[in-house]
Design a protein around this motif. Structure first.
Motif, PDB file in Angstrom:
ATOM      1  N   LYS A  15       0.829  -1.211   0.000  1.00 44.64           N
ATOM      2  CA  LYS A  15       0.000   0.000   0.000  1.00 44.64           C
ATOM      3  C   LYS A  15       0.861   1.257   0.000  1.00 44.64           C
ATOM      4  CE  LYS A  15      -4.091  -1.929   2.180  1.00 44.64           C
ATOM      5  NZ  LYS A  15      -4.967  -1.940   3.349  1.00 44.64           N
ATOM      6  N   ARG A  16       1.911   1.256   0.797  1.00 48.55           N
ATOM      7  CA  ARG A  16       2.807   2.419   0.857  1.00 48.55           C
ATOM      8  C   ARG A  16       3.511   2.632  -0.480  1.00 48.55           C
ATOM      9  NH1 ARG A  16       4.272   7.192   3.511  1.00 48.55           N
ATOM     10  NH2 ARG A  16       6.513   7.429   3.305  1.00 48.55           N
ATOM     11  N   GLN A  17       4.060   1.578  -1.048  1.00 50.92           N
ATOM     12  CA  GLN A  17       4.755   1.692  -2.328  1.00 50.92           C
ATOM     13  C   GLN A  17       3.797   2.180  -3.412  1.00 50.92           C
ATOM     14  OE1 GLN A  17       7.052  -1.740  -3.510  1.00 50.92           O
ATOM     15  NE2 GLN A  17       7.168  -1.046  -5.635  1.00 50.92           N
ATOM     16  N   ASP A  18       2.593   1.641  -3.436  1.00 49.70           N
ATOM     17  CA  ASP A  18       1.599   2.071  -4.419  1.00 49.70           C
ATOM     18  C   ASP A  18       1.205   3.531  -4.217  1.00 49.70           C
ATOM     19  OD1 ASP A  18       1.659  -0.483  -5.499  1.00 49.70           O
ATOM     20  OD2 ASP A  18      -0.206  -1.124  -4.513  1.00 49.70           O
ATOM     21  N   ALA A  19       1.017   3.938  -2.964  1.00 54.76           N
ATOM     22  CA  ALA A  19       0.637   5.327  -2.668  1.00 54.76           C
ATOM     23  C   ALA A  19       1.713   6.305  -3.134  1.00 54.76           C
ATOM     24  CB  ALA A  19       0.375   5.491  -1.177  1.00 54.76           C
ATOM     25  N   LEU A  20       2.975   5.881  -3.027  1.00 56.69           N
ATOM     26  CA  LEU A  20       4.083   6.735  -3.454  1.00 56.69           C
ATOM     27  C   LEU A  20       4.374   6.605  -4.945  1.00 56.69           C
ATOM     28  CD1 LEU A  20       6.522   6.142  -0.465  1.00 56.69           C
ATOM     29  CD2 LEU A  20       5.120   8.173  -0.899  1.00 56.69           C
ATOM     30  N   ASN A  21       3.674   5.676  -5.603  1.00 57.06           N
ATOM     31  CA  ASN A  21       3.863   5.434  -7.037  1.00 57.06           C
ATOM     32  C   ASN A  21       5.322   5.116  -7.381  1.00 57.06           C
ATOM     33  OD1 ASN A  21       2.742   5.156  -9.612  1.00 57.06           O
ATOM     34  ND2 ASN A  21       3.286   7.244 -10.165  1.00 57.06           N
ATOM     35  N   ILE A  22       5.921   4.235  -6.573  1.00 60.37           N
ATOM     36  CA  ILE A  22       7.310   3.816  -6.794  1.00 60.37           C
ATOM     37  C   ILE A  22       7.281   2.451  -7.478  1.00 60.37           C
ATOM     38  CG2 ILE A  22       9.516   3.249  -5.718  1.00 60.37           C
ATOM     39  CD1 ILE A  22       8.719   5.059  -3.379  1.00 60.37           C
ATOM     40  N   SER A  23       7.964   2.350  -8.601  1.00 61.23           N
ATOM     41  CA  SER A  23       7.966   1.102  -9.370  1.00 61.23           C
ATOM     42  C   SER A  23       8.817   0.028  -8.703  1.00 61.23           C
ATOM     43  CB  SER A  23       8.500   1.357 -10.779  1.00 61.23           C
ATOM     44  OG  SER A  23       9.874   1.652 -10.738  1.00 61.23           O
ATOM     45  N   ASN A  24       8.517  -1.212  -9.040  1.00 56.49           N
ATOM     46  CA  ASN A  24       9.344  -2.321  -8.573  1.00 56.49           C
ATOM     47  C   ASN A  24      10.766  -2.178  -9.090  1.00 56.49           C
ATOM     48  OD1 ASN A  24       7.082  -3.346  -7.359  1.00 56.49           O
ATOM     49  ND2 ASN A  24       6.894  -5.124  -8.674  1.00 56.49           N
ATOM     50  N   TYR A  25      10.911  -1.678 -10.312  1.00 50.97           N
ATOM     51  CA  TYR A  25      12.244  -1.467 -10.889  1.00 50.97           C
ATOM     52  C   TYR A  25      13.060  -0.519 -10.013  1.00 50.97           C
ATOM     53  CZ  TYR A  25      15.953   0.221 -13.890  1.00 50.97           C
ATOM     54  OH  TYR A  25      17.185   0.580 -14.377  1.00 50.97           O
ATOM     55  N   ARG A  26      12.449   0.588  -9.610  1.00 52.93           N
ATOM     56  CA  ARG A  26      13.173   1.563  -8.778  1.00 52.93           C
ATOM     57  C   ARG A  26      13.536   0.980  -7.415  1.00 52.93           C
ATOM     58  NH1 ARG A  26      10.890   7.237  -6.570  1.00 52.93           N
ATOM     59  NH2 ARG A  26      12.516   7.561  -5.040  1.00 52.93           N
ATOM     60  N   ALA A  28      13.989  -2.182  -6.715  1.00 49.40           N
ATOM     61  CA  ALA A  28      15.050  -3.166  -6.953  1.00 49.40           C
ATOM     62  C   ALA A  28      16.399  -2.486  -7.094  1.00 49.40           C
ATOM     63  CB  ALA A  28      14.733  -3.980  -8.209  1.00 49.40           C
ATOM     64  N   LYS A  29      16.442  -1.421  -7.864  1.00 49.46           N
ATOM     65  CA  LYS A  29      17.696  -0.689  -8.070  1.00 49.46           C
ATOM     66  C   LYS A  29      18.200  -0.090  -6.752  1.00 49.46           C
ATOM     67  CE  LYS A  29      19.705   2.889 -10.943  1.00 49.46           C
ATOM     68  NZ  LYS A  29      19.489   3.930 -11.949  1.00 49.46           N
ATOM     69  N   ASP A  30      17.287   0.488  -5.977  1.00 54.77           N
ATOM     70  CA  ASP A  30      17.656   1.137  -4.712  1.00 54.77           C
ATOM     71  C   ASP A  30      18.173   0.154  -3.662  1.00 54.77           C
ATOM     72  OD1 ASP A  30      16.920   3.584  -5.768  1.00 54.77           O
ATOM     73  OD2 ASP A  30      15.066   3.757  -4.601  1.00 54.77           O
ATOM     74  N   ILE A  31      17.616  -1.063  -3.650  1.00 56.08           N
ATOM     75  CA  ILE A  31      17.995  -1.995  -2.579  1.00 56.08           C
ATOM     76  C   ILE A  31      18.951  -3.091  -3.039  1.00 56.08           C
ATOM     77  CG2 ILE A  31      15.876  -1.480  -1.324  1.00 56.08           C
ATOM     78  CD1 ILE A  31      14.828  -4.255  -2.074  1.00 56.08           C
ATOM     79  N   GLY A  32      19.267  -3.104  -4.331  1.00 55.39           N
ATOM     80  CA  GLY A  32      20.285  -4.025  -4.826  1.00 55.39           C
ATOM     81  C   GLY A  32      19.830  -5.457  -5.057  1.00 55.39           C
ATOM     82  N   VAL A  33      18.576  -5.608  -5.477  1.00 54.43           N
ATOM     83  CA  VAL A  33      18.072  -6.938  -5.837  1.00 54.43           C
ATOM     84  C   VAL A  33      17.452  -6.851  -7.227  1.00 54.43           C
ATOM     85  CG1 VAL A  33      17.639  -7.605  -3.434  1.00 54.43           C
ATOM     86  CG2 VAL A  33      15.789  -6.591  -4.781  1.00 54.43           C
ATOM     87  N   SER A  34      17.064  -7.991  -7.781  1.00 57.91           N
ATOM     88  CA  SER A  34      16.434  -7.982  -9.101  1.00 57.91           C
ATOM     89  C   SER A  34      14.978  -7.524  -8.994  1.00 57.91           C
ATOM     90  CB  SER A  34      16.496  -9.373  -9.731  1.00 57.91           C
ATOM     91  OG  SER A  34      15.653 -10.259  -9.022  1.00 57.91           O
ATOM     92  N   GLN A  35      14.462  -7.074 -10.112  1.00 63.05           N
ATOM     93  CA  GLN A  35      13.065  -6.662 -10.163  1.00 63.05           C
ATOM     94  C   GLN A  35      12.144  -7.849  -9.886  1.00 63.05           C
ATOM     95  OE1 GLN A  35      12.108  -4.464 -13.691  1.00 63.05           O
ATOM     96  NE2 GLN A  35       9.964  -4.277 -13.175  1.00 63.05           N
ATOM     97  N   SER A  36      12.538  -9.029 -10.347  1.00 65.31           N
ATOM     98  CA  SER A  36      11.710 -10.216 -10.087  1.00 65.31           C
ATOM     99  C   SER A  36      11.689 -10.559  -8.597  1.00 65.31           C
ATOM    100  CB  SER A  36      12.178 -11.414 -10.915  1.00 65.31           C
ATOM    101  OG  SER A  36      13.489 -11.781 -10.582  1.00 65.31           O
ATOM    102  N   THR A  37      12.772 -10.287  -7.893  1.00 69.50           N
ATOM    103  CA  THR A  37      12.792 -10.502  -6.439  1.00 69.50           C
ATOM    104  C   THR A  37      11.787  -9.586  -5.763  1.00 69.50           C
ATOM    105  OG1 THR A  37      15.084 -11.262  -6.415  1.00 69.50           O
ATOM    106  CG2 THR A  37      14.221 -10.377  -4.350  1.00 69.50           C
ATOM    107  N   VAL A  38      11.759  -8.335  -6.171  1.00 69.30           N
ATOM    108  CA  VAL A  38      10.786  -7.387  -5.599  1.00 69.30           C
ATOM    109  C   VAL A  38       9.367  -7.872  -5.894  1.00 69.30           C
ATOM    110  CG1 VAL A  38       9.895  -5.016  -5.673  1.00 69.30           C
ATOM    111  CG2 VAL A  38      12.363  -5.425  -5.666  1.00 69.30           C
ATOM    112  N   SER A  39       9.118  -8.316  -7.102  1.00 70.94           N
ATOM    113  CA  SER A  39       7.790  -8.819  -7.462  1.00 70.94           C
ATOM    114  C   SER A  39       7.394 -10.011  -6.591  1.00 70.94           C
ATOM    115  CB  SER A  39       7.745  -9.228  -8.932  1.00 70.94           C
ATOM    116  OG  SER A  39       7.905  -8.107  -9.756  1.00 70.94           O
ATOM    117  N   ARG A  40       8.348 -10.916  -6.353  1.00 68.41           N
ATOM    118  CA  ARG A  40       8.054 -12.091  -5.520  1.00 68.41           C
ATOM    119  C   ARG A  40       7.823 -11.697  -4.061  1.00 68.41           C
ATOM    120  NH1 ARG A  40      12.152 -14.309  -8.778  1.00 68.41           N
ATOM    121  NH2 ARG A  40      13.620 -14.219  -7.056  1.00 68.41           N
ATOM    122  N   ILE A  41       8.540 -10.698  -3.587  1.00 67.46           N
ATOM    123  CA  ILE A  41       8.310 -10.195  -2.227  1.00 67.46           C
ATOM    124  C   ILE A  41       6.916  -9.588  -2.142  1.00 67.46           C
ATOM    125  CG2 ILE A  41       8.978  -8.410  -0.555  1.00 67.46           C
ATOM    126  CD1 ILE A  41      11.917  -8.890  -1.506  1.00 67.46           C
TER     127      ILE A  41
END
Length: 69
Positions: A15-26, A28-41
């Protein structure tokens, strides 16, 4: 952390990520994991390590409180 506890936390993170309109790509880049990892989380398929969890929270401006109960 058990799966049901993670589901509650995951929903708040999503909900927080959606409210801030932050993409999974961003995230992933910020925390040093793949975009697919963020999607699975986000989907609940993966429970992140404590390190990734804390980085994720920081990336969306949240903090974690640890309670020993």
């Amino acid at each position: 952390m058990n799966a049901s506890s993670w589901d509650v936390i995951r929903e708040r993170i999503n909900k927080r990520q959606d409210a801030l309109n932050i993409s999974n790509y961003r995230i992933a880049k910020d925390i040093g994991v793949s975009q697919s990892t963020v999607s699975r989380i986000r989907s609940g398929e993966n429970i992140p390590s404590v390190e990734v969890y804390l980085k994720y929270l920081a990336a969306i401006g949240m903090k974690s409180i640890v309670l020993n109960i």
